[in-house]
Design a protein around this motif. Structure first.
Motif, PDB file in Angstrom:
ATOM      1  N   VAL A  23       0.842  -1.203   0.000  1.00 35.24           N
ATOM      2  CA  VAL A  23       0.000   0.000   0.000  1.00 35.24           C
ATOM      3  C   VAL A  23       0.877   1.253   0.000  1.00 35.24           C
ATOM      4  N   LEU A  24       1.948   1.222   0.802  1.00 35.82           N
ATOM      5  CA  LEU A  24       2.880   2.349   0.832  1.00 35.82           C
ATOM      6  C   LEU A  24       3.526   2.552  -0.536  1.00 35.82           C
ATOM      7  N   ALA A  25       3.907   1.444  -1.180  1.00 39.78           N
ATOM      8  CA  ALA A  25       4.513   1.526  -2.511  1.00 39.78           C
ATOM      9  C   ALA A  25       3.515   2.066  -3.535  1.00 39.78           C
ATOM     10  N   LEU A  26       2.255   1.681  -3.385  1.00 43.78           N
ATOM     11  CA  LEU A  26       1.221   2.212  -4.274  1.00 43.78           C
ATOM     12  C   LEU A  26       1.103   3.726  -4.138  1.00 43.78           C
ATOM     13  N   ALA A  27       1.091   4.202  -2.901  1.00 42.59           N
ATOM     14  CA  ALA A  27       0.993   5.637  -2.661  1.00 42.59           C
ATOM     15  C   ALA A  27       2.201   6.375  -3.237  1.00 42.59           C
ATOM     16  N   ALA A  28       3.395   5.807  -3.031  1.00 41.54           N
ATOM     17  CA  ALA A  28       4.617   6.430  -3.550  1.00 41.54           C
ATOM     18  C   ALA A  28       4.626   6.425  -5.072  1.00 41.54           C
ATOM     19  N   GLY A  29       4.166   5.341  -5.667  1.00 40.87           N
ATOM     20  CA  GLY A  29       4.120   5.255  -7.122  1.00 40.87           C
ATOM     21  C   GLY A  29       3.128   6.223  -7.725  1.00 40.87           C
ATOM     22  N   LEU A  30       1.978   6.358  -7.087  1.00 39.53           N
ATOM     23  CA  LEU A  30       0.984   7.320  -7.567  1.00 39.53           C
ATOM     24  C   LEU A  30       1.528   8.741  -7.494  1.00 39.53           C
ATOM     25  N   ASN A  31       2.308   9.032  -6.458  1.00 37.56           N
ATOM     26  CA  ASN A  31       2.918  10.353  -6.312  1.00 37.56           C
ATOM     27  C   ASN A  31       3.901  10.633  -7.454  1.00 37.56           C
ATOM     28  N   VAL A  32       4.714   9.620  -7.792  1.00 41.15           N
ATOM     29  CA  VAL A  32       5.668   9.762  -8.895  1.00 41.15           C
ATOM     30  C   VAL A  32       4.930  10.016 -10.206  1.00 41.15           C
ATOM     31  N   ARG A  33       3.906   9.247 -10.462  1.00 43.67           N
ATOM     32  CA  ARG A  33       3.135   9.421 -11.703  1.00 43.67           C
ATOM     33  C   ARG A  33       2.447  10.775 -11.756  1.00 43.67           C
ATOM     34  N   SER A  34       1.959  11.229 -10.616  1.00 36.21           N
ATOM     35  CA  SER A  34       1.297  12.529 -10.572  1.00 36.21           C
ATOM     36  C   SER A  34       2.262  13.662 -10.920  1.00 36.21           C
ATOM     37  N   LEU A  35       3.459  13.615 -10.335  1.00 39.05           N
ATOM     38  CA  LEU A  35       4.456  14.652 -10.611  1.00 39.05           C
ATOM     39  C   LEU A  35       4.908  14.614 -12.069  1.00 39.05           C
ATOM     40  N   LEU A  36       5.142  13.421 -12.583  1.00 36.98           N
ATOM     41  CA  LEU A  36       5.573  13.295 -13.971  1.00 36.98           C
ATOM     42  C   LEU A  36       4.473  13.723 -14.938  1.00 36.98           C
ATOM     43  N   GLY A  37       3.242  13.341 -14.607  1.00 39.33           N
ATOM     44  CA  GLY A  37       2.112  13.714 -15.462  1.00 39.33           C
ATOM     45  C   GLY A  37       1.951  15.221 -15.557  1.00 39.33           C
ATOM     46  N   ALA A  38       2.073  15.883 -14.413  1.00 34.69           N
ATOM     47  CA  ALA A  38       1.946  17.345 -14.397  1.00 34.69           C
ATOM     48  C   ALA A  38       3.091  17.998 -15.165  1.00 34.69           C
ATOM     49  N   ALA A  39       4.294  17.446 -15.012  1.00 32.34           N
ATOM     50  CA  ALA A  39       5.463  18.012 -15.698  1.00 32.34           C
ATOM     51  C   ALA A  39       5.361  17.834 -17.206  1.00 32.34           C
ATOM     52  N   ILE A  40       4.903  16.659 -17.638  1.00 32.05           N
ATOM     53  CA  ILE A  40       4.759  16.398 -19.068  1.00 32.05           C
ATOM     54  C   ILE A  40       3.689  17.307 -19.675  1.00 32.05           C
ATOM     55  N   ALA A  41       2.632  17.548 -18.910  1.00 33.33           N
ATOM     56  CA  ALA A  41       1.514  18.358 -19.415  1.00 33.33           C
ATOM     57  C   ALA A  41       1.922  19.801 -19.732  1.00 33.33           C
ATOM     58  N   ASP A  42       2.857  20.361 -18.973  1.00 31.04           N
ATOM     59  CA  ASP A  42       3.254  21.761 -19.232  1.00 31.04           C
ATOM     60  C   ASP A  42       4.704  21.873 -19.712  1.00 31.04           C
ATOM     61  N   ASP A  43       5.190  20.800 -20.361  1.00 31.98           N
ATOM     62  CA  ASP A  43       6.548  20.796 -20.925  1.00 31.98           C
ATOM     63  C   ASP A  43       7.626  21.109 -19.896  1.00 31.98           C
ATOM     64  N   PHE A  44       7.414  20.652 -18.683  1.00 34.82           N
ATOM     65  CA  PHE A  44       8.389  20.763 -17.606  1.00 34.82           C
ATOM     66  C   PHE A  44       8.687  22.217 -17.196  1.00 34.82           C
ATOM     67  N   GLU A  45       7.797  23.136 -17.541  1.00 36.30           N
ATOM     68  CA  GLU A  45       8.006  24.539 -17.167  1.00 36.30           C
ATOM     69  C   GLU A  45       7.876  24.751 -15.660  1.00 36.30           C
ATOM     70  N   SER A  46       6.996  23.983 -15.033  1.00 39.05           N
ATOM     71  CA  SER A  46       6.797  24.128 -13.589  1.00 39.05           C
ATOM     72  C   SER A  46       7.357  22.935 -12.825  1.00 39.05           C
ATOM     73  N   PHE A  47       8.300  22.239 -13.439  1.00 40.27           N
ATOM     74  CA  PHE A  47       8.857  21.043 -12.822  1.00 40.27           C
ATOM     75  C   PHE A  47       9.630  21.388 -11.552  1.00 40.27           C
ATOM     76  N   ASP A  48       9.250  20.741 -10.469  1.00 33.64           N
ATOM     77  CA  ASP A  48       9.909  20.965  -9.174  1.00 33.64           C
ATOM     78  C   ASP A  48      10.905  19.834  -8.946  1.00 33.64           C
ATOM     79  N   GLU A  49      12.176  20.121  -9.154  1.00 31.35           N
ATOM     80  CA  GLU A  49      13.208  19.083  -9.041  1.00 31.35           C
ATOM     81  C   GLU A  49      13.329  18.541  -7.625  1.00 31.35           C
ATOM     82  N   ALA A  50      13.177  19.414  -6.635  1.00 27.07           N
ATOM     83  CA  ALA A  50      13.271  18.972  -5.238  1.00 27.07           C
ATOM     84  C   ALA A  50      12.133  18.006  -4.898  1.00 27.07           C
ATOM     85  N   ALA A  51      10.934  18.340  -5.371  1.00 29.67           N
ATOM     86  CA  ALA A  51       9.777  17.471  -5.125  1.00 29.67           C
ATOM     87  C   ALA A  51       9.955  16.131  -5.835  1.00 29.67           C
ATOM     88  N   ALA A  52      10.545  16.181  -7.028  1.00 27.47           N
ATOM     89  CA  ALA A  52      10.787  14.948  -7.775  1.00 27.47           C
ATOM     90  C   ALA A  52      11.802  14.068  -7.049  1.00 27.47           C
TER      91      ALA A  52
END
Length: 232
Positions: free
Chosen positions: A37-66
């Motif tokens: 369950v913990l791995a699921l939550a962590a994986g969903l977080n990774v996908r969420s960050l990547l999805g948001a970054a891909i959507a705006d061409d990494f203009e708002s990409f937060d490297e620290a959060a990644a």
């Protein structure tokens, strides 16, 4: 074809209760589910960050959060491995205990020697069916007899469901992990992470079915032992 029970006194082994080991296995399987369950939550977080970054061409990409997301993802994976290793050790000990009891109940129903309860798990490729073969013999011997001494068939569904889902989850997990390791582009990483999420979800189902299998077989052995020497 019906099996004829072998008198318990004819075996050189003695019945020993598997209940304590079964409880330990169940607890560890619950820990495995928690780490999944913990791995699921962590994986969903990774996908969420990547999805948001891909959507705006990494203009708002937060490297620290990644970096934090990746650290959590790797940490969750490490916890999964530790939980699975601990569970595997105790499960095999329990598996050997119920196999030795099955030798007392009906040695003729056992397709392999007791030592294979350990070795079968470590034979490449063959470990996808040898343990199931051993479990089938244990299940048959542990089926409670009727009060008149005749054999009673017990559905093997709990065992078959656990084994089938577990094998499938292992195969999917290996494939997903390889894809994730080879992924380089953001979209590839995101897709591979999705496959890992699916394997984690499947592992939760497999662990839950394993709990049911362990509890059912342990109960069957207690009931079967009531017709002869009681476990000590």
């Amino acid at each position: 074809m019906t099996a004829t029970p072998v008198p318990m006194a004819e075996s050189r082994h003695q019945l020993r209760s598997p209940e304590g080991l079964a409880k330990a296995v169940v607890i560890l399987l619950a820990v495995v589910i928690a780490t999944d369950v913990l791995a699921l939550a962590a994986g969903l977080n990774v996908r969420s960050l990547l999805g948001a970054a891909i959507a705006d061409d990494f203009e708002s990409f937060d490297e620290a959060a990644a970096d934090r997301a990746d650290w959590l993802y790797v940490g969750a994976g490490s916890l999964q491995v530790m939980a699975m290793l601990a569970t595997a050790v105790v499960f095999i000990i329990w598996f050997r205990r119920v196999r030795l009891n099955a030798e007392v109940f009906d040695a003729s129903a056992q397709p392999m020697k007791p030592g294979w309860t350990i070795g079968a798990w470590f034979v490449p490729i063959a470990n996808f069916w040898l343990p199931r073969r051993i479990a089938g013999g244990i299940w048959t011997a542990s089926a409670q007899t009727n009060t008149d001494g005749s054999w009673r068939t017990v559905s093997q569904a709990p065992m078959n469901l656990w084994w089938g889902v577990w094998v499938f989850s292992v195969l999917i997990s290996r494939f997903a992990s390889k894809r994730y390791e080879q992924a380089e582009l953001p979209q590839e990483i995101m897709d591979a992470a999705g496959m890992v999420l699916a394997s984690d979800a499947l592992d939760i189902v497999a662990a839950a079915l394993a709990i049911h299998f362990v509890r059912t077989l342990t109960r069957m052995q207690g009931e079967r032992a009531a017709f002869g020497t009681s476990p000590r």
